[in-house]
Each structure stands twice: as C-alpha cells, then as structure tokens.
Design an enzyme around this catalytic site. Sequence first.
Site, PDB file in Angstrom:
ATOM      1  CG  ASN A   9      18.360  -9.941  38.113  1.00 28.93           C
ATOM      2  OD1 ASN A   9      17.514 -10.522  37.441  1.00 28.93           O
ATOM      3  ND2 ASN A   9      19.651 -10.260  38.083  1.00 28.93           N
ATOM      4  CE  LYS A  11      20.458 -12.920  40.276  1.00 34.68           C
ATOM      5  NZ  LYS A  11      21.701 -13.324  40.905  1.00 34.68           N
ATOM      6  CG  HIS A  93      23.132 -10.946  35.453  1.00 31.60           C
ATOM      7  ND1 HIS A  93      23.660 -12.100  35.979  1.00 31.60           N
ATOM      8  CD2 HIS A  93      22.764 -10.175  36.499  1.00 31.60           C
ATOM      9  CE1 HIS A  93      23.601 -12.027  37.299  1.00 31.60           C
ATOM     10  NE2 HIS A  93      23.060 -10.867  37.643  1.00 31.60           N
ATOM     11  CD  GLU A  95      23.013 -15.143  38.067  1.00 30.19           C
ATOM     12  OE1 GLU A  95      21.855 -14.967  37.638  1.00 30.19           O
ATOM     13  OE2 GLU A  95      23.337 -14.918  39.250  1.00 30.19           O
ATOM     14  CD  GLU A 163      24.840  -7.357  39.260  1.00 32.22           C
ATOM     15  OE1 GLU A 163      24.050  -7.226  40.197  1.00 32.22           O
ATOM     16  OE2 GLU A 163      24.719  -8.241  38.395  1.00 32.22           O
ATOM     17  N   GLY A 169      25.140 -13.149  45.322  1.00 28.43           N
ATOM     18  CA  GLY A 169      24.438 -14.278  45.929  1.00 28.43           C
ATOM     19  C   GLY A 169      25.003 -14.743  47.267  1.00 28.43           C
ATOM     20  CB  SER A 211      25.886  -9.803  48.912  1.00 31.00           C
ATOM     21  OG  SER A 211      26.226 -11.046  48.358  1.00 31.00           O
TER      22      SER A 211
HETATM   23  P1  PGA Z   1      22.353 -10.830  44.668  1.00 26.63           P
HETATM   24  O1  PGA Z   1      22.335 -10.818  43.066  1.00 26.63           O
HETATM   25  O2  PGA Z   1      21.703  -9.547  45.133  1.00 26.63           O
HETATM   26  O3  PGA Z   1      21.507 -12.048  45.035  1.00 26.63           O
HETATM   27  O4  PGA Z   1      23.762 -10.944  45.104  1.00 26.63           O
HETATM   28  C1  PGA Z   1      22.656  -9.678  42.323  1.00 26.63           C
HETATM   29  C2  PGA Z   1      22.595  -9.977  40.850  1.00 26.63           C
HETATM   30  O5  PGA Z   1      23.048 -11.050  40.437  1.00 26.63           O
HETATM   31  O6  PGA Z   1      22.097  -9.153  40.058  1.00 26.63           O
END
Ligand code: PGA
Length: 251
Positions: A9, A11, A93, A95, A163, A169, A211
Amino acid sequence: MVKRIIIANWKMNPISVVEAKTASRGISKIATKLKKTDVVIAPSFTHIPLVSLPKNVFLGAQDVFWDTKGAFTGFVSPAQVSSLGVSHVIVGHSERRALGETDEMVNKKVKAVLREKMVPIVCIGEKDHDSSGAYLSFLSNQIKSAFKSVIRSDFQKVIIAYEPIWAIGKEAKDAMNATKLHETVLYIQKILGEMYGRELSLKVKIIYGGSVKEENASDLILNGEVKGFLIGGASLKAETFNPILKIVDSL
Ligand code: PGA
C-alpha cells in the site's frame, strides 16, 4: 496449496513516476520468483497505468468510488481501474475512514468492486486496544456493515485486512503482538462464521497490517496465523519490501 498474499500500500507515495517505476521494477524482480506468495502493488491512481508489472504480480488500487460513471467530479470508478488491469482494490483503509468514510460507504464500495470482478481488500481495525475488550464489538460492527447483503459466492473472494490503527506507521517493535493477533483472527473468524458458516469463515484470507517489517514478518505469519500482509512504509522500496517477501515465501 492456498497462496499467501502481500499487498504494497504505497499511499500517497512516491511523488514521481520515475521513483514508482524504479520501486516496482525492483519489487517485481523478487515477486515474480515467489512460489507460495502472491504480490499486489497498489500505487496512487496517477501512477497505476505507468508502473508496468510482470503478469504474475498484481496491480491494486487504494480506493474507488461506488458508481460506474457519471457526474462525480474527482472520483474514480471500479470500472475505470479495472480497465487499467487492476485486480485488487483496498477498501475502507483507516486513513480514509478518518476523513469521513462511513461503514455504509465501505459496504457500497465492497459491492461495487465485486461487481467489476475484482478482489476487495477490506480494512478493519480498532483505534484503541482496550483491555476491557470493547474493541471486539467495534470490529464485529465493522465486519457486519462491510459485508451487509454480500452474498456467499462473492464473499469467498474477499480479503480482510485487520489493521489496528494504533499499530500503523510505527517501528516493528510496536506492531501487534503475534499471540494477540491470533486471538483477534479467531474472533474475526467467529463473526464471519455467524454470517457465512464456519467452513467459509476459515477459507477467507485474513491478513494483517501495521508496522510489518523484516524483523517481525515470520512471527506474525506463524504465530499470528494470518495469510499475508498489507504493508505501508516498508513497501515503498525494494530494499525493505523484498526481504519480507522472501521470508514469507520461505515459511
Ligand atoms: P504501515 O502501514 O506498514 O506503514 O504500518 C500499513 C497500512 O496503513 O496499510
């Protein structure tokens, strides 16, 4: 053999198409050789038609609208991404949910993606992992809403990405503990079992995101009992993503 799946992903990264091409080429070198693991790369809409992937590496989108075409300024439809060769779409997601995407919108998107014969990667996850277990009913509600009136034959194609928002993150040490992850996976399967029956609930792929790094990948797969990962930060460069692909494929 049921293959695992790892989704990159990206982003809103990288800025330039040149960087996107470099990363996708580097990832494809390893991804194309894997035996037990499918790989999906989900770039920004702008970069989707420009990253060329080998046949056995899948192209993903990070979101779509639910209608097919029409007066929806600024939106992108499932049929449009499908016409570019996209096979997997991330839906709901955290976000996006943080910016106002509701459970009802997620449900409409899941159905729209299925209508176009693509695979929805449906994200669920709690904000806080409270010790009283309130997060479990939160997850249960997210699941029930996301798949409302999704029929069995469609449901078996979906992927569920668990998630937990608090684990996204960060550093690998801040990812979810694998034993806790397994408990949550069992809970998700229980809810799915109530909706679609036990057999189907065990078949649908549940993956983890938050993460994921080279250091924790094997623990999360083996002890968390997930069928793959949705990876943000570590998926942006071949140097950090490819070691994870190799580890997961070797398990
Ligand atoms: P991350 O993000 O691996 O940077 O923690 C995962 C995600 O938001 O899909």
